[in-house]
Design a protein around this motif. Structure first.
Motif, PDB file in Angstrom:
ATOM      1  N   LEU A  16      -2.731   1.485  -2.474  1.00  0.00           N
ATOM      2  CA  LEU A  16      -4.022   1.973  -2.017  1.00  0.00           C
ATOM      3  C   LEU A  16      -4.083   2.001  -0.494  1.00  0.00           C
ATOM      4  CD1 LEU A  16      -7.077   2.642  -2.556  1.00  0.00           C
ATOM      5  CD2 LEU A  16      -7.455   0.165  -2.515  1.00  0.00           C
ATOM      6  N   ALA A  17      -4.602   3.095   0.049  1.00  0.00           N
ATOM      7  CA  ALA A  17      -4.855   3.195   1.487  1.00  0.00           C
ATOM      8  C   ALA A  17      -6.358   3.242   1.701  1.00  0.00           C
ATOM      9  CB  ALA A  17      -4.202   4.450   2.064  1.00  0.00           C
ATOM     10  N   LEU A  18      -6.864   2.347   2.528  1.00  0.00           N
ATOM     11  CA  LEU A  18      -8.282   2.320   2.855  1.00  0.00           C
ATOM     12  C   LEU A  18      -8.477   2.901   4.239  1.00  0.00           C
ATOM     13  CD1 LEU A  18      -9.241  -1.229   1.539  1.00  0.00           C
ATOM     14  CD2 LEU A  18      -9.619   0.979   0.427  1.00  0.00           C
ATOM     15  N   THR A  19      -9.505   3.735   4.377  1.00  0.00           N
ATOM     16  CA  THR A  19      -9.783   4.382   5.652  1.00  0.00           C
ATOM     17  C   THR A  19     -11.204   4.073   6.100  1.00  0.00           C
ATOM     18  OG1 THR A  19     -10.650   6.424   4.686  1.00  0.00           O
ATOM     19  CG2 THR A  19      -8.261   6.303   5.027  1.00  0.00           C
ATOM     20  N   ALA A  20     -11.470   4.373   7.355  1.00  0.00           N
ATOM     21  CA  ALA A  20     -12.802   4.152   7.908  1.00  0.00           C
ATOM     22  C   ALA A  20     -13.759   5.291   7.578  1.00  0.00           C
ATOM     23  CB  ALA A  20     -12.713   3.980   9.425  1.00  0.00           C
ATOM     24  N   THR A  21     -13.215   6.497   7.409  1.00  0.00           N
ATOM     25  CA  THR A  21     -14.084   7.657   7.199  1.00  0.00           C
ATOM     26  C   THR A  21     -13.566   8.562   6.086  1.00  0.00           C
ATOM     27  OG1 THR A  21     -12.880   9.074   8.757  1.00  0.00           O
ATOM     28  CG2 THR A  21     -14.677   7.715   9.673  1.00  0.00           C
ATOM     29  N   ASN A  22     -14.460   9.345   5.510  1.00  0.00           N
ATOM     30  CA  ASN A  22     -14.069  10.340   4.509  1.00  0.00           C
ATOM     31  C   ASN A  22     -13.144  11.388   5.116  1.00  0.00           C
ATOM     32  OD1 ASN A  22     -15.441   9.418   2.159  1.00  0.00           O
ATOM     33  ND2 ASN A  22     -17.361  10.173   2.991  1.00  0.00           N
ATOM     34  N   LEU A  24     -10.933  11.028   7.481  1.00  0.00           N
ATOM     35  CA  LEU A  24      -9.573  10.492   7.564  1.00  0.00           C
ATOM     36  C   LEU A  24      -8.930  10.433   6.182  1.00  0.00           C
ATOM     37  CD1 LEU A  24      -7.254   9.311   9.160  1.00  0.00           C
ATOM     38  CD2 LEU A  24      -8.405   7.076   9.077  1.00  0.00           C
ATOM     39  N   ALA A  25      -9.685  10.056   5.171  1.00  0.00           N
ATOM     40  CA  ALA A  25      -9.154  10.018   3.804  1.00  0.00           C
ATOM     41  C   ALA A  25      -8.693  11.415   3.381  1.00  0.00           C
ATOM     42  CB  ALA A  25     -10.205   9.477   2.842  1.00  0.00           C
ATOM     43  N   ARG A  26      -9.520  12.424   3.650  1.00  0.00           N
ATOM     44  CA  ARG A  26      -9.150  13.803   3.300  1.00  0.00           C
ATOM     45  C   ARG A  26      -7.890  14.242   4.038  1.00  0.00           C
ATOM     46  NH1 ARG A  26     -14.735  14.448   3.747  1.00  0.00           N
ATOM     47  NH2 ARG A  26     -14.480  15.367   5.809  1.00  0.00           N
ATOM     48  N   GLN A  27      -7.767  13.860   5.315  1.00  0.00           N
ATOM     49  CA  GLN A  27      -6.596  14.251   6.103  1.00  0.00           C
ATOM     50  C   GLN A  27      -5.330  13.591   5.564  1.00  0.00           C
ATOM     51  OE1 GLN A  27      -6.393  16.576   8.690  1.00  0.00           O
ATOM     52  NE2 GLN A  27      -4.252  16.287   8.153  1.00  0.00           N
ATOM     53  N   ILE A  28      -5.424  12.334   5.176  1.00  0.00           N
ATOM     54  CA  ILE A  28      -4.260  11.640   4.618  1.00  0.00           C
ATOM     55  C   ILE A  28      -3.837  12.295   3.310  1.00  0.00           C
ATOM     56  CG2 ILE A  28      -3.501   9.462   3.576  1.00  0.00           C
ATOM     57  CD1 ILE A  28      -5.171   8.035   5.779  1.00  0.00           C
ATOM     58  N   VAL A  29      -4.808  12.630   2.457  1.00  0.00           N
ATOM     59  CA  VAL A  29      -4.488  13.299   1.187  1.00  0.00           C
ATOM     60  C   VAL A  29      -3.856  14.667   1.462  1.00  0.00           C
ATOM     61  CG1 VAL A  29      -5.469  14.327  -0.910  1.00  0.00           C
ATOM     62  CG2 VAL A  29      -6.180  12.042  -0.176  1.00  0.00           C
ATOM     63  N   ALA A  30      -4.377  15.396   2.432  1.00  0.00           N
ATOM     64  CA  ALA A  30      -3.803  16.708   2.777  1.00  0.00           C
ATOM     65  C   ALA A  30      -2.371  16.552   3.292  1.00  0.00           C
ATOM     66  CB  ALA A  30      -4.674  17.410   3.819  1.00  0.00           C
ATOM     67  N   ASP A  31      -2.123  15.547   4.127  1.00  0.00           N
ATOM     68  CA  ASP A  31      -0.767  15.285   4.627  1.00  0.00           C
ATOM     69  C   ASP A  31       0.172  14.923   3.478  1.00  0.00           C
ATOM     70  OD1 ASP A  31      -1.648  15.782   7.190  1.00  0.00           O
ATOM     71  OD2 ASP A  31      -1.644  13.671   7.814  1.00  0.00           O
ATOM     72  N   TYR A  32      -0.323  14.122   2.552  1.00  0.00           N
ATOM     73  CA  TYR A  32       0.475  13.731   1.396  1.00  0.00           C
ATOM     74  C   TYR A  32       0.812  14.961   0.552  1.00  0.00           C
ATOM     75  CZ  TYR A  32       1.866  11.166  -2.800  1.00  0.00           C
ATOM     76  OH  TYR A  32       2.555  10.666  -3.871  1.00  0.00           O
ATOM     77  N   ASP A  33      -0.201  15.776   0.292  1.00  0.00           N
ATOM     78  CA  ASP A  33       0.034  16.997  -0.483  1.00  0.00           C
ATOM     79  C   ASP A  33       1.089  17.874   0.190  1.00  0.00           C
ATOM     80  OD1 ASP A  33      -1.858  16.164  -2.320  1.00  0.00           O
ATOM     81  OD2 ASP A  33      -3.445  17.501  -1.571  1.00  0.00           O
ATOM     82  N   GLN A  34       0.991  18.023   1.491  1.00  0.00           N
ATOM     83  CA  GLN A  34       1.966  18.856   2.209  1.00  0.00           C
ATOM     84  C   GLN A  34       3.361  18.249   2.117  1.00  0.00           C
ATOM     85  OE1 GLN A  34       1.315  21.971   3.572  1.00  0.00           O
ATOM     86  NE2 GLN A  34       3.547  21.969   3.454  1.00  0.00           N
ATOM     87  N   ALA A  35       3.462  16.940   2.201  1.00  0.00           N
ATOM     88  CA  ALA A  35       4.762  16.278   2.075  1.00  0.00           C
ATOM     89  C   ALA A  35       5.356  16.507   0.684  1.00  0.00           C
ATOM     90  CB  ALA A  35       4.634  14.787   2.365  1.00  0.00           C
ATOM     91  N   MET A  36       4.525  16.514  -0.339  1.00  0.00           N
ATOM     92  CA  MET A  36       5.010  16.754  -1.702  1.00  0.00           C
ATOM     93  C   MET A  36       5.483  18.195  -1.852  1.00  0.00           C
ATOM     94  SD  MET A  36       4.761  13.783  -3.082  1.00  0.00           S
ATOM     95  CE  MET A  36       5.067  13.152  -1.438  1.00  0.00           C
ATOM     96  N   ILE A  37       4.742  19.130  -1.264  1.00  0.00           N
ATOM     97  CA  ILE A  37       5.145  20.542  -1.284  1.00  0.00           C
ATOM     98  C   ILE A  37       6.468  20.716  -0.548  1.00  0.00           C
ATOM     99  CG2 ILE A  37       4.572  22.849  -0.414  1.00  0.00           C
ATOM    100  CD1 ILE A  37       1.566  22.028  -0.944  1.00  0.00           C
TER     101      ILE A  37
END
Length: 169
Positions: A16-22, A24-37
């Protein structure tokens, strides 16, 4: 600070990754998605990324059997407004702007909860005594309705983790 690649690899393990803001959470998920692609994957599980506030609200809901009792920030603000307005009418004091007053009262409540602090209203100023009336009315509402305040959920979750009644992860 953790590197992007290390964060992606950590998320792949289900950590689990905890963030301070929504945001930042969205950006991390987007980065993860791009890494998977980029890795050539066509499907993957969504990484566990949440704001701290969302995580402790979810944990409190698990502790108390659902989130029906947990007030949203907006619901809590509405009830605080009602309390402050009623008190101002009873005290025949209409000079305060209610919404900014409620915002400050809720901040004070959160700080008192976070630090487990209190004060003696008998040796306080008029403003502090007014706050104390609102504080007492708020606590009474919570107790009567069986509600949970978003300001107290983190403390409840931490206490449950320390007591071993809530598993982290």
């Amino acid at each position: 600070m953790i590197s992007r690649n290390r964060l992606i690899e950590t998320l792949r393990t289900g950590t689990l990754a905890l963030t301070a803001t929504n945001r930042l959470a969205r950006q991390i998920v987007a980065d993860y998605d791009q890494a998977m692609i980029d890795a050539g994957l066509t499907a993957w599980r969504r990484p566990p990324v949440q704001t701290l506030e969302a995580w402790h609200a979810d944990a409190a809901a698990k502790l108390y059997g659902g989130d029906a009792r947990l007030l949203s920030q907006q619901q809590a603000s509405c009830v605080w407004e009602e309390i402050v307005r009623d008190d101002l009418q009873m005290q025949q004091h209409d000079l305060l702007l209610v919404q900014p007053t409620v915002k400050k009262a809720r901040q004070a409540y959160r700080l008192l909860c976070d630090y487990g602090a209190t004060f003696d209203p008998s040796v306080s100023s008029e403003d502090q005594r007014a706050y104390w009336r609102w504080h007492q009315a708020w606590e009474q509402h919570l107790q009567e309705k069986g509600w949970l305040d978003p300001a107290t959920t983190l403390r409840l979750v931490v206490d449950a983790i320390e007591a071993g009644t809530l598993a982290v992860g």
